[in-house]
Design a protein around this motif. Structure first.
Motif, PDB file in Angstrom:
ATOM      1  N   LEU A 179       0.830  -1.207   0.000  1.00  0.00           N
ATOM      2  CA  LEU A 179       0.000   0.000   0.000  1.00  0.00           C
ATOM      3  C   LEU A 179       0.860   1.252   0.000  1.00  0.00           C
ATOM      4  O   LEU A 179       0.609   2.195  -0.762  1.00  0.00           O
ATOM      5  N   LEU A 180       1.892   1.283   0.840  1.00  0.00           N
ATOM      6  CA  LEU A 180       2.788   2.433   0.913  1.00  0.00           C
ATOM      7  C   LEU A 180       3.503   2.652  -0.408  1.00  0.00           C
ATOM      8  O   LEU A 180       3.588   3.786  -0.903  1.00  0.00           O
ATOM      9  N   THR A 181       4.000   1.584  -1.016  1.00  0.00           N
ATOM     10  CA  THR A 181       4.700   1.688  -2.298  1.00  0.00           C
ATOM     11  C   THR A 181       3.780   2.232  -3.381  1.00  0.00           C
ATOM     12  O   THR A 181       4.144   3.134  -4.136  1.00  0.00           O
ATOM     13  N   CYS A 182       2.560   1.689  -3.447  1.00  0.00           N
ATOM     14  CA  CYS A 182       1.618   2.105  -4.481  1.00  0.00           C
ATOM     15  C   CYS A 182       1.190   3.559  -4.293  1.00  0.00           C
ATOM     16  O   CYS A 182       1.134   4.331  -5.252  1.00  0.00           O
ATOM     17  N   MET A 183       0.871   3.950  -3.049  1.00  0.00           N
ATOM     18  CA  MET A 183       0.453   5.330  -2.800  1.00  0.00           C
ATOM     19  C   MET A 183       1.550   6.318  -3.168  1.00  0.00           C
ATOM     20  O   MET A 183       1.284   7.368  -3.778  1.00  0.00           O
ATOM     21  N   SER A 184       2.798   5.999  -2.815  1.00  0.00           N
ATOM     22  CA  SER A 184       3.913   6.882  -3.160  1.00  0.00           C
ATOM     23  C   SER A 184       4.069   6.972  -4.669  1.00  0.00           C
ATOM     24  O   SER A 184       4.291   8.059  -5.221  1.00  0.00           O
ATOM     25  N   TYR A 185       3.943   5.837  -5.350  1.00  0.00           N
ATOM     26  CA  TYR A 185       4.041   5.826  -6.803  1.00  0.00           C
ATOM     27  C   TYR A 185       2.966   6.717  -7.426  1.00  0.00           C
ATOM     28  O   TYR A 185       3.237   7.511  -8.335  1.00  0.00           O
ATOM     29  N   VAL A 186       1.732   6.589  -6.944  1.00  0.00           N
ATOM     30  CA  VAL A 186       0.632   7.392  -7.477  1.00  0.00           C
ATOM     31  C   VAL A 186       0.862   8.880  -7.205  1.00  0.00           C
ATOM     32  O   VAL A 186       0.727   9.717  -8.105  1.00  0.00           O
ATOM     33  N   ASP A 187       1.218   9.222  -5.976  1.00  0.00           N
ATOM     34  CA  ASP A 187       1.413  10.623  -5.623  1.00  0.00           C
ATOM     35  C   ASP A 187       2.591  11.256  -6.353  1.00  0.00           C
ATOM     36  O   ASP A 187       2.634  12.479  -6.527  1.00  0.00           O
ATOM     37  N   LEU A 188       3.552  10.438  -6.781  1.00  0.00           N
ATOM     38  CA  LEU A 188       4.744  10.967  -7.450  1.00  0.00           C
ATOM     39  C   LEU A 188       4.620  10.951  -8.976  1.00  0.00           C
ATOM     40  O   LEU A 188       5.578  11.303  -9.663  1.00  0.00           O
ATOM     41  N   ASN A 189       3.468  10.577  -9.503  1.00  0.00           N
ATOM     42  CA  ASN A 189       3.304  10.526 -10.958  1.00  0.00           C
ATOM     43  C   ASN A 189       3.639  11.838 -11.670  1.00  0.00           C
ATOM     44  O   ASN A 189       4.326  11.824 -12.686  1.00  0.00           O
ATOM     45  N   PRO A 190       3.158  12.991 -11.183  1.00  0.00           N
ATOM     46  CA  PRO A 190       3.508  14.243 -11.872  1.00  0.00           C
ATOM     47  C   PRO A 190       5.003  14.532 -11.855  1.00  0.00           C
ATOM     48  O   PRO A 190       5.529  15.146 -12.795  1.00  0.00           O
ATOM     49  N   ILE A 191       5.702  14.101 -10.803  1.00  0.00           N
ATOM     50  CA  ILE A 191       7.155  14.314 -10.737  1.00  0.00           C
ATOM     51  C   ILE A 191       7.857  13.399 -11.731  1.00  0.00           C
ATOM     52  O   ILE A 191       8.779  13.828 -12.448  1.00  0.00           O
ATOM     53  N   ARG A 192       7.428  12.163 -11.814  1.00  0.00           N
ATOM     54  CA  ARG A 192       8.007  11.235 -12.790  1.00  0.00           C
ATOM     55  C   ARG A 192       7.780  11.735 -14.215  1.00  0.00           C
ATOM     56  O   ARG A 192       8.622  11.550 -15.090  1.00  0.00           O
ATOM     57  N   ALA A 193       6.626  12.371 -14.448  1.00  0.00           N
ATOM     58  CA  ALA A 193       6.295  12.875 -15.781  1.00  0.00           C
ATOM     59  C   ALA A 193       6.879  14.263 -16.039  1.00  0.00           C
ATOM     60  O   ALA A 193       6.629  14.850 -17.091  1.00  0.00           O
ATOM     61  N   LYS A 194       7.633  14.791 -15.057  1.00  0.00           N
ATOM     62  CA  LYS A 194       8.265  16.108 -15.150  1.00  0.00           C
ATOM     63  C   LYS A 194       7.249  17.247 -15.305  1.00  0.00           C
ATOM     64  O   LYS A 194       7.526  18.268 -15.922  1.00  0.00           O
ATOM     65  N   ILE A 195       6.053  17.031 -14.743  1.00  0.00           N
ATOM     66  CA  ILE A 195       5.037  18.080 -14.712  1.00  0.00           C
ATOM     67  C   ILE A 195       5.250  18.976 -13.491  1.00  0.00           C
ATOM     68  O   ILE A 195       4.942  20.164 -13.515  1.00  0.00           O
TER      69      ILE A 195
END
Length: 340
Positions: free
Chosen positions: A177-193
């Motif tokens: 759960l922690l891994t998935c939530m962090s991944y979701v919340d960091l999507n804009p950073i990964r996409a350089k938005i």
């Protein structure tokens, strides 16, 4: 090969699921189309407002979400017990916020005396609606259909808006759960938005940060157990007798996700700061494996995320007869295989 939803969701094993929906057309779901210069940014508000509405109707709560240019992420918690304990009147009230009641239920609500056979039909409708109100497929159907209709009307076109069924992943333990939530919340950073979590618009972490800051300004206390009304609160602090919620503390989660967001950048080598170790130690997660999991989440995981034993138990519970192989870190990846 398409996997039936009953082989992806098992509430006896976990109430947590990560759902992803992707847009089928080249035109953006949200953001701005660089070719035409047309902005679809306002559609992000459509999705966030619809999520808030559905959170108040379904017995399904939102742990995390991110609205991207051509897809959405939601991490959901299903509370079947709450739905099963609702009075019939509450089931009707919730369902009719989304749909018109059947004619016989309308007569029941207006106080018209019904025969026993008619009352039995009303009872059947209520039980059918009760089960739908904790069904992930019905939750996602309401979210995606309404957005598709609005977008098609705005674009003056017809046809599919989403590429197909939403994708779902079962999250079997706190680490998953922690891994998935962090991944979701960091999507804009990964996409350089965005370059930091608080600047990641239309994400749950930005909502949590703003709520935390507002609460701090008003009361002088961070009030860990509080959260925006549409999000599941963090209740993993030191104090006892807290309401049901996520088994982490908000400061720990914010610090860990902020660090992970900086470590994901290509110009950052990424090292686990010593002050972040406790939350990972409590969950028995190797720090380097956790960072790799967040960085490569989309590549490493498919349908189920959890420990080896947790995944074995999940497969036995759903009776899928599937084969399981180690992916990376503490988690496994699922593959469809032919019978031996």
């Amino acid at each position: 090969m398409t996997i039936s939803r009953k082989q992806q969701i098992c509430l006896e094993e976990t109430p947590y699921y990560h759902c992803v929906s992707r847009c089928v057309r080249r035109a953006f779901l949200c953001g701005e189309d660089e070719l035409t210069g047309r902005s679809y940014e306002h559609r992000r508000d459509w999705i966030v407002e619809k999520l808030k509405q559905l959170d108040g109707v379904f017995s399904i709560s939102i742990c995390a979400y991110a609205v991207m240019h051509n897809h959405t992420h939601t991490v959901l918690k299903i509370d079947r017990e709450a739905a099963l304990n609702w009075h019939d009147e509450e089931v009707i009230a919730r369902w009719t916020r989304l749909y018109k009641p059947s004619p016989i239920v309308s007569r029941y609500l207006s106080g018209i005396k019904l025969t026993k056979a008619e009352l039995d039909v009303v009872a059947e409708d209520i039980e059918k609606w009760r089960h739908r109100l904790y069904d992930v497929s019905w939750f996602m159907r309401n979210l995606n259909e309404s957005i598709a209709r609005q977008a098609n009307e705005e674009d003056n076109c017809t046809g599919k808006f989403w590429e197909g069924r939403f994708k779902s992943q079962a999250l079997l333990d706190d680490a998953a759960l922690l891994t998935c939530m962090s991944y979701v919340d960091l999507n804009p950073i990964r996409a350089k938005i965005a370059d930091r979590p608080e600047a990641s618009d239309f994400t749950s972490i930005q909502d949590r940060i703003r709520h935390y800051q507002k609460t701090l300004e008003q009361t002088g206390s961070g009030a860990e157990a509080t959260a925006p009304a549409h999000l599941v609160p963090f209740v993993g602090g030191e104090h006892q007798d807290k309401p049901t919620g996520l088994n982490f503390s908000l400061p720990d989660y914010l610090a860990l996700t902020d660090w992970a967001g900086r470590a994901i950048r290509e110009d950052k080598p990424g090292a686990i700061p010593s002050e972040l170790a406790p939350i990972l130690e409590r969950l028995n997660i190797d720090p380097e494996a956790w960072l790799d999991s967040v960085k490569n989440y989309g590549k490493n995981y498919n349908t189920v995320i959890g420990t080896r034993e947790g995944i074995k138990q999940f497969t036995q519970a759903i009776g899928s007869g599937r084969k399981w192989f180690c992916a990376s870190g503490y988690s496994l990846q699922i593959y469809q295989t032919s019978p031996a």
